[in-house]
Design a protein around this motif. Structure first.
Motif, short mmCIF file in Angstrom:
data_model
loop_
_atom_site.label_atom_id
_atom_site.label_comp_id
_atom_site.label_asym_id
_atom_site.label_seq_id
_atom_site.Cartn_x
_atom_site.Cartn_y
_atom_site.Cartn_z
N LYS A 90 -21.39 -6.89 9.02
CA LYS A 90 -20.43 -6.34 8.05
C LYS A 90 -21.11 -6.10 6.71
CE LYS A 90 -16.77 -9.03 10.31
NZ LYS A 90 -15.74 -10.07 10.16
N PRO A 91 -20.70 -5.11 5.95
CA PRO A 91 -19.64 -4.12 6.20
C PRO A 91 -20.12 -2.92 7.01
CG PRO A 91 -20.54 -3.77 4.02
CD PRO A 91 -21.26 -4.96 4.59
N GLY A 92 -21.41 -2.92 7.41
CA GLY A 92 -21.94 -1.84 8.23
C GLY A 92 -22.67 -0.81 7.40
N PRO A 93 -23.72 -0.18 8.00
CA PRO A 93 -24.45 0.88 7.29
C PRO A 93 -23.60 2.15 7.18
CG PRO A 93 -25.21 0.74 9.55
CD PRO A 93 -24.27 -0.42 9.35
N ASN A 94 -23.99 3.04 6.25
CA ASN A 94 -23.27 4.32 6.17
C ASN A 94 -23.81 5.27 7.25
OD1 ASN A 94 -25.75 5.27 5.21
ND2 ASN A 94 -25.10 5.24 3.07
N THR A 95 -23.34 6.49 7.26
CA THR A 95 -23.72 7.43 8.31
C THR A 95 -25.22 7.70 8.32
OG1 THR A 95 -21.54 8.49 8.12
CG2 THR A 95 -23.24 9.70 9.31
N VAL A 96 -25.79 7.89 7.13
CA VAL A 96 -27.24 8.11 7.05
C VAL A 96 -27.98 6.90 7.60
CG1 VAL A 96 -29.18 8.50 5.51
CG2 VAL A 96 -27.02 9.69 5.09
N SER B 83 -18.22 5.56 9.29
CA SER B 83 -19.39 4.74 9.61
C SER B 83 -19.05 3.25 9.68
CB SER B 83 -20.52 4.98 8.61
OG SER B 83 -20.08 4.75 7.29
N GLY B 84 -18.10 2.82 8.83
CA GLY B 84 -17.65 1.43 8.90
C GLY B 84 -16.97 1.15 10.23
N TYR B 85 -16.18 2.11 10.68
CA TYR B 85 -15.49 2.00 11.97
C TYR B 85 -16.50 1.91 13.12
CZ TYR B 85 -12.61 3.58 15.95
OH TYR B 85 -11.97 3.71 17.16
N VAL B 86 -17.50 2.77 13.10
CA VAL B 86 -18.53 2.76 14.13
C VAL B 86 -19.32 1.45 14.10
CG1 VAL B 86 -20.72 3.83 14.84
CG2 VAL B 86 -18.74 5.26 14.32
N SER B 87 -19.61 0.97 12.90
CA SER B 87 -20.33 -0.30 12.77
C SER B 87 -19.54 -1.44 13.39
CB SER B 87 -20.60 -0.61 11.29
OG SER B 87 -21.44 0.36 10.71
N MET B 88 -18.23 -1.41 13.20
CA MET B 88 -17.37 -2.42 13.80
C MET B 88 -17.42 -2.32 15.32
SD MET B 88 -14.25 -2.76 15.54
CE MET B 88 -13.44 -1.20 15.17
N ALA B 89 -17.31 -1.11 15.85
CA ALA B 89 -17.31 -0.91 17.30
C ALA B 89 -18.64 -1.34 17.93
CB ALA B 89 -17.02 0.55 17.63
N LEU B 90 -19.74 -1.15 17.18
CA LEU B 90 -21.06 -1.54 17.68
C LEU B 90 -21.37 -3.01 17.40
CD1 LEU B 90 -23.24 1.55 16.65
CD2 LEU B 90 -22.33 0.99 18.92
N ASP B 91 -20.45 -3.69 16.71
CA ASP B 91 -20.62 -5.10 16.38
C ASP B 91 -21.85 -5.33 15.49
OD1 ASP B 91 -19.72 -7.73 16.46
OD2 ASP B 91 -20.97 -8.25 18.19
N LEU B 92 -22.06 -4.42 14.53
CA LEU B 92 -23.15 -4.56 13.57
C LEU B 92 -22.71 -5.47 12.43
CD1 LEU B 92 -24.40 -0.84 13.34
CD2 LEU B 92 -25.29 -2.70 14.78
N GLU C 78 -24.91 20.92 13.11
CA GLU C 78 -25.58 19.83 12.40
C GLU C 78 -25.32 18.48 13.05
OE1 GLU C 78 -24.28 20.12 8.37
OE2 GLU C 78 -25.61 21.82 7.90
N TYR C 79 -24.41 18.44 13.99
CA TYR C 79 -24.13 17.20 14.71
C TYR C 79 -25.19 16.98 15.80
CZ TYR C 79 -19.51 16.46 12.64
OH TYR C 79 -18.48 16.22 11.77
N LYS C 80 -25.71 15.76 15.88
CA LYS C 80 -26.72 15.40 16.86
C LYS C 80 -26.28 14.14 17.62
CE LYS C 80 -29.19 18.63 14.94
NZ LYS C 80 -29.34 19.96 15.60
N ALA C 81 -26.82 14.00 18.80
CA ALA C 81 -26.47 12.83 19.64
C ALA C 81 -27.46 11.68 19.36
CB ALA C 81 -26.51 13.21 21.11
N TYR C 82 -26.92 10.47 19.32
CA TYR C 82 -27.72 9.27 19.07
C TYR C 82 -27.32 8.15 20.02
CZ TYR C 82 -29.14 11.41 14.62
OH TYR C 82 -29.65 12.26 13.64
N ARG C 83 -28.29 7.36 20.39
CA ARG C 83 -28.01 6.19 21.25
C ARG C 83 -28.25 4.90 20.47
NH1 ARG C 83 -29.48 7.12 26.99
NH2 ARG C 83 -27.41 8.04 26.72
N PRO C 84 -27.23 4.06 20.35
CA PRO C 84 -27.39 2.79 19.63
C PRO C 84 -28.46 1.93 20.28
CG PRO C 84 -25.07 3.30 19.92
CD PRO C 84 -25.82 4.28 20.76
N LYS C 85 -29.29 1.27 19.46
CA LYS C 85 -30.37 0.44 19.97
C LYS C 85 -29.84 -0.81 20.69
CE LYS C 85 -34.26 2.45 18.62
NZ LYS C 85 -35.08 1.88 17.55
N ASN C 86 -28.64 -1.25 20.35
CA ASN C 86 -28.13 -2.46 20.97
C ASN C 86 -27.40 -2.22 22.29
OD1 ASN C 86 -25.80 -1.30 19.98
ND2 ASN C 86 -25.11 -3.10 18.82
N LEU C 87 -27.50 -1.01 22.82
CA LEU C 87 -26.95 -0.72 24.15
C LEU C 87 -28.10 -0.69 25.15
CD1 LEU C 87 -24.16 1.92 23.46
CD2 LEU C 87 -23.98 -0.55 23.75
#
Length: 210
Positions: free
Chosen positions: A122-128, A111-120, A201-210
């Motif tokens: 720091k340190p970024g939210p967790n998966t939940v 989740s930290g990696y994804v937060s970085m890629a989305l430019d959220l 249990e995996y679901k698709a999500y679209r980031p709000k900042n895209l």
């Protein structure tokens, strides 16, 4: 021999009343000609053409705005992948996985990696946290586009996971290329099928900042 009334005639040999009548007729003729020219110059067709052009521009404006919006979204999605690559061997280094360590201010877990890629922030939210409406919205797996996420936010911190969708790996959409930060390895880029099987249990999500 001059007539007895010659002294009452005007310069054209007409009497004053006749001269006044001619002048009046000439004035009326000039006015009529001017009015006709005015009517011709303001052809109703010109107004219709102007209205048609205005209507065309009004119809084109939403399309232009939508095109600009799409261009911005496409650029944002490419930026997500570009940032994701900075932790991968594409740049000569692989960031090791850890739920406690950080790299450039972001946790080095998934989740930290994804937060970085989305430019959220720091340190970024967790998966939940990433599944909340603050950051993402649910979409169908078939709607996935570059930069979207596939997440399993259930279970514990050792089973929850999130990956960044890049592109479909085949025409049947049976797998896709994804960037992820995975345990005991670090940053990876490989084909995945998370979320494609029934009951996953995996679901698709679209980031709000895209």
């Amino acid at each position: 021999m001059k007539g007895k009334h010659s002294k009452n005639r005007g310069p054209l040999g007409l009497n004053p009343s006749a001269t006044g009548a001619l002048v009046g007729l000439a004035f009326i003729g000039v006015a009529a000609t001017t009015a006709q020219a005015s009517v011709l110059s303001s052809d109703p067709g010109d107004g219709k053409k102007a209205a048609a052009v205005t209507t065309l521009h009004a119809k084109q404006e939403p399309a232009k705005k939508e095109s600009a919006k799409k261009a911005g979204q496409d650029s944002g999605r490419s930026d997500v992948i570009t940032r994701a690559k900075t932790w991968h061997p594409h740049t000569g280094q692989r960031v090791s996985y850890s739920q406690t360590d950080s790299h450039n201010g972001y946790r080095t877990d998934c989740s930290g990696y994804v937060s970085m890629a989305l430019d959220l922030p720091k340190p970024g939210p967790n998966t939940v946290g990433l599944t909340s409406s603050e950051y993402t919205e649910r979409i169908k797996m078939s709607e996935l586009k570059k930069g979207d996420l596939v997440m399993d936010a259930e279970g514990t911190n050792t089973t929850r996971h999130v990956v960044i969708f890049e592109k479909w790996a085949d025409g049947d959409h049976s797998s896709y290329w994804a960037y992820e930060q995975r345990g005991h390895y670090g940053t990876d880029h490989r084909t995945r099928d998370y979320g494609l099987s029934s009951g996953s249990e995996y679901k698709a999500y679209r980031p709000k900042n895209l």
